[in-house]
Design a protein around this motif. Structure first.
Motif, PDB file in Angstrom:
ATOM      1  N   GLN A  95     -13.125  19.708  29.948  1.00 55.29           N
ATOM      2  CA  GLN A  95     -11.984  18.987  29.367  1.00 55.29           C
ATOM      3  C   GLN A  95     -11.324  18.081  30.406  1.00 55.29           C
ATOM      4  N   ALA A  96     -11.224  18.566  31.647  1.00 52.06           N
ATOM      5  CA  ALA A  96     -10.630  17.758  32.713  1.00 52.06           C
ATOM      6  C   ALA A  96     -11.485  16.522  32.991  1.00 52.06           C
ATOM      7  N   GLU A  97     -12.802  16.702  33.052  1.00 51.23           N
ATOM      8  CA  GLU A  97     -13.690  15.580  33.308  1.00 51.23           C
ATOM      9  C   GLU A  97     -13.623  14.557  32.180  1.00 51.23           C
ATOM     10  N   GLU A  98     -13.552  15.040  30.937  1.00 50.86           N
ATOM     11  CA  GLU A  98     -13.466  14.133  29.798  1.00 50.86           C
ATOM     12  C   GLU A  98     -12.153  13.361  29.808  1.00 50.86           C
ATOM     13  N   PHE A  99     -11.070  14.040  30.169  1.00 46.85           N
ATOM     14  CA  PHE A  99      -9.764  13.377  30.215  1.00 46.85           C
ATOM     15  C   PHE A  99      -9.742  12.262  31.256  1.00 46.85           C
ATOM     16  N   SER A 100     -10.416  12.443  32.372  1.00 43.77           N
ATOM     17  CA  SER A 100     -10.349  11.474  33.477  1.00 43.77           C
ATOM     18  C   SER A 100     -11.176  10.222  33.217  1.00 43.77           C
ATOM     19  N   ARG A 101     -12.130  10.289  32.279  1.00 41.55           N
ATOM     20  CA  ARG A 101     -13.007   9.142  32.036  1.00 41.55           C
ATOM     21  C   ARG A 101     -12.214   7.925  31.568  1.00 41.55           C
ATOM     22  N   GLY A 102     -12.501   6.783  32.199  1.00 42.56           N
ATOM     23  CA  GLY A 102     -11.840   5.544  31.813  1.00 42.56           C
ATOM     24  C   GLY A 102     -10.439   5.390  32.354  1.00 42.56           C
ATOM     25  N   LYS A 103      -9.981   6.367  33.151  1.00 46.51           N
ATOM     26  CA  LYS A 103      -8.636   6.295  33.732  1.00 46.51           C
ATOM     27  C   LYS A 103      -8.745   6.114  35.245  1.00 46.51           C
ATOM     28  N   ASN A 104      -7.676   5.651  35.839  1.00 45.93           N
ATOM     29  CA  ASN A 104      -7.682   5.449  37.295  1.00 45.93           C
ATOM     30  C   ASN A 104      -7.445   6.780  38.010  1.00 45.93           C
ATOM     31  N   LEU A 105      -8.389   7.683  37.785  1.00 46.78           N
ATOM     32  CA  LEU A 105      -8.377   9.004  38.396  1.00 46.78           C
ATOM     33  C   LEU A 105      -9.720   9.250  39.072  1.00 46.78           C
ATOM     34  N   GLU A 106      -9.687   9.892  40.224  1.00 48.96           N
ATOM     35  CA  GLU A 106     -10.898  10.259  40.956  1.00 48.96           C
ATOM     36  C   GLU A 106     -10.904  11.770  41.129  1.00 48.96           C
ATOM     37  N   LEU A 107     -12.011  12.411  40.750  1.00 49.03           N
ATOM     38  CA  LEU A 107     -12.133  13.856  40.853  1.00 49.03           C
ATOM     39  C   LEU A 107     -13.093  14.195  41.997  1.00 49.03           C
ATOM     40  N   ILE A 108     -12.606  14.948  42.979  1.00 48.40           N
ATOM     41  CA  ILE A 108     -13.434  15.354  44.116  1.00 48.40           C
ATOM     42  C   ILE A 108     -13.527  16.875  44.106  1.00 48.40           C
ATOM     43  N   ASP A 109     -14.701  17.388  43.728  1.00 47.28           N
ATOM     44  CA  ASP A 109     -14.891  18.840  43.707  1.00 47.28           C
ATOM     45  C   ASP A 109     -15.446  19.319  45.043  1.00 47.28           C
ATOM     46  N   GLU A 110     -15.774  20.606  45.129  1.00 48.30           N
ATOM     47  CA  GLU A 110     -16.226  21.175  46.400  1.00 48.30           C
ATOM     48  C   GLU A 110     -17.472  20.482  46.924  1.00 48.30           C
ATOM     49  N   VAL A 111     -18.429  20.202  46.030  1.00 45.72           N
ATOM     50  CA  VAL A 111     -19.679  19.574  46.457  1.00 45.72           C
ATOM     51  C   VAL A 111     -19.420  18.184  47.048  1.00 45.72           C
ATOM     52  N   LYS A 112     -18.643  17.369  46.328  1.00 49.31           N
ATOM     53  CA  LYS A 112     -18.368  16.017  46.805  1.00 49.31           C
ATOM     54  C   LYS A 112     -17.521  16.048  48.086  1.00 49.31           C
ATOM     55  N   LEU A 113     -16.598  17.003  48.170  1.00 47.00           N
ATOM     56  CA  LEU A 113     -15.755  17.119  49.364  1.00 47.00           C
ATOM     57  C   LEU A 113     -16.599  17.438  50.589  1.00 47.00           C
ATOM     58  N   LYS A 114     -17.542  18.364  50.449  1.00 48.64           N
ATOM     59  CA  LYS A 114     -18.413  18.700  51.583  1.00 48.64           C
ATOM     60  C   LYS A 114     -19.230  17.490  52.013  1.00 48.64           C
ATOM     61  N   GLU A 115     -19.709  16.708  51.029  1.00 45.90           N
ATOM     62  CA  GLU A 115     -20.470  15.501  51.353  1.00 45.90           C
ATOM     63  C   GLU A 115     -19.622  14.529  52.172  1.00 45.90           C
ATOM     64  N   LEU A 116     -18.359  14.355  51.770  1.00 48.24           N
ATOM     65  CA  LEU A 116     -17.459  13.457  52.492  1.00 48.24           C
ATOM     66  C   LEU A 116     -17.191  13.958  53.904  1.00 48.24           C
ATOM     67  N   LEU A 117     -17.002  15.275  54.044  1.00 43.92           N
ATOM     68  CA  LEU A 117     -16.723  15.844  55.358  1.00 43.92           C
ATOM     69  C   LEU A 117     -17.917  15.700  56.291  1.00 43.92           C
ATOM     70  N   TYR A 118     -19.116  15.965  55.762  1.00 41.14           N
ATOM     71  CA  TYR A 118     -20.312  15.830  56.594  1.00 41.14           C
ATOM     72  C   TYR A 118     -20.555  14.369  56.958  1.00 41.14           C
ATOM     73  N   ALA A 119     -20.355  13.475  55.997  1.00 42.29           N
ATOM     74  CA  ALA A 119     -20.568  12.045  56.256  1.00 42.29           C
ATOM     75  C   ALA A 119     -19.620  11.525  57.327  1.00 42.29           C
ATOM     76  N   MET A 122     -16.702  15.573  60.061  1.00 45.45           N
ATOM     77  CA  MET A 122     -15.530  16.440  60.207  1.00 45.45           C
ATOM     78  C   MET A 122     -15.834  17.903  59.932  1.00 45.45           C
ATOM     79  N   SER A 123     -17.003  18.212  59.368  1.00 41.82           N
ATOM     80  CA  SER A 123     -17.285  19.591  58.996  1.00 41.82           C
ATOM     81  C   SER A 123     -17.320  20.517  60.207  1.00 41.82           C
ATOM     82  N   SER A 124     -17.906  20.037  61.338  1.00 41.08           N
ATOM     83  CA  SER A 124     -17.955  20.868  62.542  1.00 41.08           C
ATOM     84  C   SER A 124     -16.569  21.082  63.115  1.00 41.08           C
ATOM     85  N   SER A 125     -15.674  20.129  62.891  1.00 39.12           N
ATOM     86  CA  SER A 125     -14.313  20.264  63.403  1.00 39.12           C
ATOM     87  C   SER A 125     -13.585  21.400  62.706  1.00 39.12           C
TER      88      SER A 125
END
Length: 350
Positions: A95-119, A122-125
């Motif tokens: 329901q949360a994902e459906e609500f965010s579609r088409g709106k100026n909202l960005e959803l960052i879950d655990e998987v995407k957050l880890k990707e950002l940290l590794y990229a 910052m993960s080793s920090s």
């Protein structure tokens, strides 16, 4: 959630703050309030996607639902923000994902957050308690830092971001202060602040194709390389050096220092000999630096120790590897990770 299980809510907010600063945002953690409030206000000052971003941090085990997204979206609309971002250590309901579609909202879950940290390296920090122990903008309270000048310059930038002089003056202040703080610069927020300001300056004043724009861009990448060196991120520093074209000898000095510190012996010898011979330009002429040639010759002939080899630092001319490493130590256990990162570019001769 294992990566974040030892963090409290405030520590998680500080991690996300540092991540967005690393990504080039100007960010501020809001005062503690109810969980439904905004945790971080971030501003991006580049030519594209410029504006205010409202960030909520949810260190949750359960899924984040539609009500939380609906509350965030209402705040985004009322604050006239460019986008709302919800970062969580878990995931989102359908329901949360459906609500965010088409709106100026960005959803960052655990998987995407880890990707950002590794990229962003910052993960080793997190494992080393560097990021989560940092006091956000703690440098502002230090007697070593000219906070009055900092406030004056940031106010001028906020009043008119198109004026370049306050940007460059602020960057020079931050670069000099990183050296003054030494190892404390890794935990008091000033390195992240310097990286943020350098990126903002590059986005605003150095994205064109003119010679002046190119020179400014090279200077930005070189300064970013120095900040990553100070932060112990040798792989990231090497990546920025590869983006630099021009100002050949101060870049060569940094390449030599990184090759020596990370133990790339063949590459180190090749770079030293290149410094002695000089650099061949595209037009076939040879460019040399007598001071660098003299130093490298003495090191090869065992008349000088490599720890006395100097790299260029803005405003301080030259600083030896010995003094730099005394101020900004690199943990032995992280060297192999940085070696692997540098080798991944395929340009190193081991």
């Amino acid at each position: 959630m294992a990566l974040f299980e030892n963090m409290g809510g405030l520590e998680f907010e500080k991690l996300i703050y540092n991540l967005f600063v690393k990504l080039g945002f100007r960010a501020q953690i809001t005062k503690a309030s109810g969980d439904g409030g905004i945790d971080i206000i971030a501003n991006y000052e580049g030519l594209l996607f410029k504006g205010k971003y409202l960030i909520q941090c949810k260190r949750w085990k359960g899924k984040v639902g539609e009500p939380e997204l609906r509350d965030l979206y209402g705040t985004v609309i009322s604050e006239n923000a460019l986008k709302g971002i919800l970062v969580t250590t878990s995931s989102f309901t359908r329901q949360a994902e459906e609500f965010s579609r088409g709106k100026n909202l960005e959803l960052i879950d655990e998987v995407k957050l880890k990707e950002l940290l590794y990229a962003s390296e910052m993960s080793s920090s997190i494992d080393n308690n560097i990021i989560i122990s940092a006091e956000t903008n703690g440098f502002l309270q230090s007697p070593l830092f000219d906070s009055e000048k900092y406030v004056l310059l940031t106010d001028r930038i906020n009043d008119d971001p198109s004026m370049e002089m306050p940007h460059t003056a602020l960057i020079n202040l931050l670069l000099a202060s990183v050296l003054a703080f030494g190892a404390d610069a890794r935990t008091n927020g000033i390195i992240n602040e310097a990286i943020s300001r350098i990126n903002a300056h590059r986005e605003i004043f150095a994205t064109g194709k003119t010679r002046i724009m190119k020179e400014k861009r090279v200077e930005s990448y070189f300064n970013l390389a120095l900040m990553e060196l100070a932060n112990g991120n040798y792989g990231k520093s090497y990546e920025y050096l590869l983006k630099s074209e021009g100002q050949l000898f101060k870049i060569l000095r940094c390449h030599i220092a990184i090759a020596y510190i990370l133990g790339f012996h063949n590459e180190f010898e090749i770079l030293m000999k290149q410094a002695i011979r000089g650099i061949i330009l595209k037009n076939g002429s040879r460019l040399s630096s007598p001071p660098l040639t003299d130093v490298c010759t003495k090191i090869i002939n065992d008349e000088m120790k490599m720890y006395d080899f100097e790299i260029e630092y803005p405003g301080s001319n030259l600083i030896s590897i010995r003094d730099f490493l005394n101020m900004f130590k690199i943990p032995t256990e992280t060297k192999e990770k940085h070696r692997a990162y540098v080798k991944s570019f395929g340009k190193i001769n081991e």
